[in-house]
Design an enzyme around this catalytic site. Structure first.
Site, short mmCIF file in Angstrom:
data_model
loop_
_atom_site.label_atom_id
_atom_site.label_comp_id
_atom_site.label_asym_id
_atom_site.label_seq_id
_atom_site.Cartn_x
_atom_site.Cartn_y
_atom_site.Cartn_z
CB CYS A 88 0.31 -1.75 4.20
SG CYS A 88 1.58 -2.64 3.30
CG HIS A 105 1.53 0.73 -0.29
ND1 HIS A 105 2.87 1.07 -0.33
CD2 HIS A 105 1.47 -0.46 0.37
CE1 HIS A 105 3.58 0.15 0.30
NE2 HIS A 105 2.76 -0.78 0.74
#
Ligand code: NAP
Ligand code: 3JN
Length: 342
Positions: free
Chosen positions: A131, A244
């Site tokens: 990711c 994130h």
């Protein structure tokens, strides 16, 4: 023969990523003829919501893939190592979310906005990147095309959802217990995650980096297809549930002003530029949660080097970082008539 309306197996369907995959398949009207959720024996019979109905979880077994055209895996590296080759042998194309196949030179590692052409040489198994890597390369590839990136320095601020459903529960429980004056015992992480930052994601390697940091280093070079790009990373777990964030510093061969960089990114696929410092507007995890795009802001000159830029990149790690990118790969396979095991 390839198919436009595949029978789809979702492997790891009860997990944080698997549930998001089902929800995105529904939201995007993915052209499946049938979707079957698979998980371990622990989850057999669990009902998962899909398009106003319920799908019943089936146990993953060695012969599970007969009659399926496509399998979307998010059940960890061990499951992928064992079951992805079995699926491909049974004629089912695999898009795998784990790290099991990412650095295999025979397996494409794909972010559709960056290197869709690598799907042309798939052998039945396609790897979905980590990711943290995905959101960074979506933002950096257009800059690389325009000005050739020589070096990347990245520091991440990663949400707990990256460690699965147990970690989401752990942050919730720790916050609640600490507020109520109760003690906590860390389980998923080596230390308390509530009200803390942990400069360790995954295990440490002999070179002093963590496994997560070296995934960013190696995967970035493979996806961007340029071994001359130097990457160094520090990955940090923060007490955020979803999305994130990354502070990224780059050095380019050709000079780009921040304004030029903003214009390039504004015209690139999958990116929203959010950069209005005078109004305190910049990408934030709470706003990126549930969104598909990669958000970029705080674009400014790094005046300590000749051609340097700093930026702040935020994206939903469970969506673009995992489930959405996997499904975009599957959609691209269908569009390009590549949904077949060669
Ligand atoms: P999670 O919430 O812990 O879910 C794990 C899933 O895997 C569950 O559905 C679980 O089924 C299933 N599973 C575990 N062992 C299995 C087995 N032997 N056979 C069949 N199914 C099994 O974890 P997650 O966050 O969804 O992540 C799952 C995996 O996706 C990770 O391990 C990682 O490889 C990958 N991932 C990738 C990224 C990325 O950066 N692209 C991000 C997050 C995760 P049960 O419910 O039956 O146990
Ligand atoms: O920690 C994060 O934010 C991302 C974690 C990803 C992850 C978690 C467990 C196993 C991975 C991955 O995709 O790199 C793996 C894995 O190695 O498959």
């Amino acid at each position: 023969m390839s198919t436009k309306n595949p029978r789809v197996a979702v492997v790891g369907a009860t997990g944080a990523v698997g549930r998001e995959m089902l929800s995105i398949l529904e939201q995007r009207n993915f052209p499946a003829s049938e979707i079957v959720p698979f998980a371990s024996s622990r989850s057999v019979g669990i009902k998962l919501p899909f398009a106003g109905e319920e799908l019943t979880v089936v146990e993953l077994k060695e012969d599970s893939f007969k009659g399926f055209d496509l399998a979307l895996f998010s059940a960890g590296g061990g499951t992928s190592t064992k079951f992805a080759p079995l699926a491909a042998e049974q004629g089912c194309v695999v898009v795998d979310n784990s790290s099991a196949w990412r650095m295999d030179p025979k397996k494409p590692l794909v972010v559709p906005e960056v290197n869709p052409q690598d799907l042309d040489w798939h052998d039945g198994i396609i790897a979905n990147p980590n990711c943290s890597t995905i959101q960074m390369v979506v933002a950096l590839q257009p800059i690389h095309k325009a000005a050739k990136i020589k070096r990347i320095v990245v520091s991440t601020y990663q949400a707990v959802s990256g460690s699965g459903q147990k970690a989401i529960n752990e942050l919730e429980t720790q916050v609640s217990r600490l507020f109520n004056g109760k003690s906590i015992v860390p389980d998923v992480y080596p230390h308390q995650i509530a009200f803390n930052c942990l400069p360790q994601i995954d295990v440490f390697l002999d070179n002093g980096y963590t496994k997560e940091e070296m995934k960013m280093v190696n995967e970035t070079v493979k996806i961007m297809g340029d071994e001359s790009i130097k990457v160094t990373a520090t990955t940090v777990r923060v007490p955020v549930f979803y999305a994130h964030s990354e502070a990224v510093n780059i050095e380019t061969e050709k000079k780009l002003t921040p304004e030029e960089c903003r214009n390039i990114l504004a015209g690139a696929p999958g990116i929203t530029v959010a950069d209005y410092p005078e109004k305190s507007l910049y990408p934030m995890a709470i706003e990126a949660t549930g969104e598909d795009d990669v958000f970029v802001g705080r674009i400014r000159e790094d005046f300590t080097v000749d051609n340097g830029l700093n930026m702040w990149i935020v994206s939903d790690n469970i969506r673009k970082g995992a489930a959405l990118n996997t499904i975009q790969i599957a959609e691209t396979l269908i569009e390009r008539d590549l949904l077949r095991v060669p």
